[in-house]
Design an enzyme around this catalytic site. Structure first.
Site, PDB file in Angstrom:
ATOM      1  N   ASP A   2       3.983   6.734  -6.202  1.00  0.00           N
ATOM      2  CA  ASP A   2       5.006   7.434  -5.414  1.00  0.00           C
ATOM      3  C   ASP A   2       6.251   6.533  -5.416  1.00  0.00           C
ATOM      4  OD1 ASP A   2       3.313   9.747  -4.095  1.00  0.00           O
ATOM      5  OD2 ASP A   2       2.103   7.929  -4.035  1.00  0.00           O
TER       6      ASP A   2
ATOM      7  N   VAL B 138      -2.793   3.441 -10.533  1.00  0.00           N
ATOM      8  CA  VAL B 138      -4.153   3.436 -11.082  1.00  0.00           C
ATOM      9  C   VAL B 138      -4.397   4.808 -11.716  1.00  0.00           C
ATOM     10  CG1 VAL B 138      -6.606   3.219 -10.553  1.00  0.00           C
ATOM     11  CG2 VAL B 138      -4.933   1.764  -9.387  1.00  0.00           C
TER      12      VAL B 138
ATOM     13  N   HIS C 119      -9.140   7.170  -3.080  1.00  0.00           N
ATOM     14  CA  HIS C 119      -9.590   6.974  -4.462  1.00  0.00           C
ATOM     15  C   HIS C 119      -9.254   5.543  -4.884  1.00  0.00           C
ATOM     16  CE1 HIS C 119      -5.361   7.446  -5.383  1.00  0.00           C
ATOM     17  NE2 HIS C 119      -5.359   8.670  -4.875  1.00  0.00           N
TER      18      HIS C 119
ATOM     19  N   GLY D  18       1.880   2.243  -3.464  1.00  0.00           N
ATOM     20  CA  GLY D  18       1.665   2.433  -4.894  1.00  0.00           C
ATOM     21  C   GLY D  18       2.939   2.860  -5.610  1.00  0.00           C
TER      22      GLY D  18
ATOM     23  N   HIS E  15      -5.871   3.934  -3.894  1.00  0.00           N
ATOM     24  CA  HIS E  15      -5.826   3.403  -2.529  1.00  0.00           C
ATOM     25  C   HIS E  15      -6.612   2.084  -2.433  1.00  0.00           C
ATOM     26  CE1 HIS E  15      -5.612   7.929  -1.714  1.00  0.00           C
ATOM     27  NE2 HIS E  15      -4.488   7.501  -1.192  1.00  0.00           N
TER      28      HIS E  15
HETATM   29  P1  AMP Z   1      -1.323   8.916  -0.143  1.00  0.00           P
HETATM   30  O1  AMP Z   1      -2.645   8.887   0.519  1.00  0.00           O
HETATM   31  O2  AMP Z   1      -1.240   9.845  -1.315  1.00  0.00           O
HETATM   32  O3  AMP Z   1      -0.178   9.087   0.832  1.00  0.00           O
HETATM   33  O4  AMP Z   1      -1.109   7.481  -0.775  1.00  0.00           O
HETATM   34  C1  AMP Z   1      -1.225   6.324   0.020  1.00  0.00           C
HETATM   35  C2  AMP Z   1      -0.760   5.126  -0.775  1.00  0.00           C
HETATM   36  O5  AMP Z   1      -1.556   5.005  -1.956  1.00  0.00           O
HETATM   37  C3  AMP Z   1       0.700   5.256  -1.239  1.00  0.00           C
HETATM   38  O6  AMP Z   1       1.312   3.988  -1.184  1.00  0.00           O
HETATM   39  C4  AMP Z   1       0.542   5.727  -2.664  1.00  0.00           C
HETATM   40  O7  AMP Z   1       1.630   5.384  -3.485  1.00  0.00           O
HETATM   41  C5  AMP Z   1      -0.704   4.962  -3.074  1.00  0.00           C
HETATM   42  N1  AMP Z   1      -1.325   5.616  -4.228  1.00  0.00           N
HETATM   43  C6  AMP Z   1      -1.646   6.919  -4.358  1.00  0.00           C
HETATM   44  N2  AMP Z   1      -2.148   7.166  -5.591  1.00  0.00           N
HETATM   45  C7  AMP Z   1      -2.121   5.980  -6.258  1.00  0.00           C
HETATM   46  C8  AMP Z   1      -2.502   5.563  -7.568  1.00  0.00           C
HETATM   47  N3  AMP Z   1      -2.995   6.411  -8.449  1.00  0.00           N
HETATM   48  N4  AMP Z   1      -2.330   4.262  -7.885  1.00  0.00           N
HETATM   49  C9  AMP Z   1      -1.823   3.385  -6.998  1.00  0.00           C
HETATM   50  N5  AMP Z   1      -1.460   3.710  -5.745  1.00  0.00           N
HETATM   51  C10 AMP Z   1      -1.602   4.988  -5.377  1.00  0.00           C
END
Ligand code: AMP
Length: 284
Positions: free
Chosen positions: A152, A178, A36, A149, A39
Site C-alpha cells: 500500500d 510479500v 497473511h 507494507g 502482515h
Molecule cells: P491491511 O490489513 O490490508 O490494512 O494491511 C495492514 C498492513 O499490512 C499494511 O501496512 C499493509 O501495507 C501491509 N500489507 C498488506 N499486504 C501486504 C503484503 N503483501 N506484503 C507486505 N505488507 C503487506
C-alpha cells in the site's frame, strides 16, 4: 507467552504507561486483520527491532466509501490471534468502531499532497480515514517503530508524512511486498477471487514486472511503461482503475524515469467486483 487482547483505549493507555515506565521499546503493526504472510513479515520485523510487538486489528469504517466492501470485508479473529501469537506478538488491540469513534467524534487528519490522485483520487476520503485511525493508534501506543507494507505504497507515504508533520516521534518503516510464488501480491481481498479471477489478477504483477524489465532494457518513458501494464490488464479482462508512474518519494507524476531517479509504477484494477492494487520500484 499468550497474547494479551485489549478492546478499549483505557486498557491501551494503561499498557503504554507501564511499558514506558519499564523502558520497553514497542513496534506497532496496524492491520485490518484476515492476516497473511505480508502482515506476518511486519510482525517479525517488529520483533527483531523492539522489545515488544503489538498489532491492531480494526476494519476502520472511515476509510471505506459508501459503495465499498466494509460489510463483507473478510474476518477471522480467532485465526488472526493464533497467527499473531505464533509470530511472537505480545499484544493485540481489537476495538469496536464505537470505541474508536464514540458519539460526538469530530476530529480527522488530512494529509494533503501525497493523498492526491491514485487511490486518494479514486477513493475520496479513504486516506483521511486511514490517517485519522493511524494517528489515533500511534498516540495511544506511542511506539518507537511503526511498520507498514510497500504493498500500500501511497498509504505508506501518507503515514510517513503525518508522522513527520505532527512530530509523532516514531520511526515509520516500509517493508517489501510479500508475494505468492507466482507473483500475486498477498492481500486479504484475494480471498474474494474465484479460480479464474485469481488467474486474471496475475496480470497486475506481471505487467509491473514486465515494465521493470523494460526499464532495464532502456524504456524510460511513462507512456511506454504504463502502456505495458495497461496491455496486460486489457488482455486479461481486468478493468483499469489507474496505472501511473510517480516519483517514489514525493509521489509527483513523472513523464519518464530519469537516470538515478527512484520512481514507482502503481496500478489498481477491478477483477470482477474485486479491486486490487500493486506497485513496483523503478530505479533509473
Ligand atoms: P491491511 O490489513 O490490508 O490494512 O494491511 C495492514 C498492513 O499490512 C499494511 O501496512 C499493509 O501495507 C501491509 N500489507 C498488506 N499486504 C501486504 C503484503 N503483501 N506484503 C507486505 N505488507 C503487506
Amino acid at each position: 507467552m499468550a497474547i494479551t487482547v485489549f478492546t478499549t483505549p483505557a486498557q491501551v493507555r494503561d499498557f503504554t504507561r507501564g511499558r514506558q515506565r519499564e523502558r520497553h521499546t514497542l513496534a506497532l503493526v496496524p492491520t485490518m486483520g484476515f492476516l497473511h504472510e505480508g502482515h506476518l513479515s511486519l510482525m517479525r520485523a517488529g520483533r527483531t527491532s523492539c522489545d515488544i510487538t503489538a498489532v491492531t486489528i480494526f476494519v476502520n469504517p472511515t476509510q471505506f466509501g459508501p459503495t465499498e466492501d466494509l460489510s463483507r470485508y473478510p474476518r477471522d479473529v480467532r485465526g488472526d490471534l493464533a497467527k499473531c501469537e505464533a509470530a511472537g506478538v505480545g499484544f493485540a488491540y481489537l476495538p469496536e468502531p464505537s470505541s474508536v469513534y464514540p458519539p460526538g467524534y469530530q476530529t480527522y487528519v488530512d494529509v494533503e499532497r501525497v493523498s492526491q490522485g491514485l487511490c486518494g483520487g479514486r477513493r475520496p476520503g479513504h486516506f483521511r480515514g486511514v490517517a485519522t485511525v493511524v494517528t489515533k493508534f500511534l498516540s495511544l501506543f506511542r511506539p518507537e517503530l511503526a511498520l507498514f507494507g510497500e504493498k500500500d505504497y501511497q498509504q505508506l507515504m501518507v503515514i510517513k508524512a503525518l508522522a513527520r508533520d505532527l512530530e509523532l516521534d516514531v520511526e515509520v518503516a516500509g517493508l517489501p511486498t510479500v508475494r505468492e510464488g507466482d507473483g500475486l501480491a498477498m492481500s486479504s481481498r484475494n480471498s474474494y477471487l474465484s479460480a479464474s479471477e485469481r488467474a486474471q489478477a496475475l496480470s497486475l504483477s506481471r505487467g509491473l514486472f514486465g515494465a521493470q524489465r523494460a526499464l532495464t532494457d532502456g524504456l524510460r518513458e511513462a507512456a511506454q511503461l504504463v502502456g505495458l501494464v495497461r496491455a496486460e490488464l486489457k488482455a486479461n479482462d481486468v478493468r483499469e482503475d489507474y496505472v501511473e508512474l510517480r516519483d517514489a518519494e514525493t509521489l509527483e507524476p513523472l513523464t519518464a524515469v530519469a537516470v538515478g531517479q527512484t520512481a514507482r509504477l502503481l496500478v489498481a484494477g477491478f477483477v470482477g467486483q474485486t479491486r486490487l492494487i500493486d506497485n513496483i520500484a523503478l530505479n533509473g
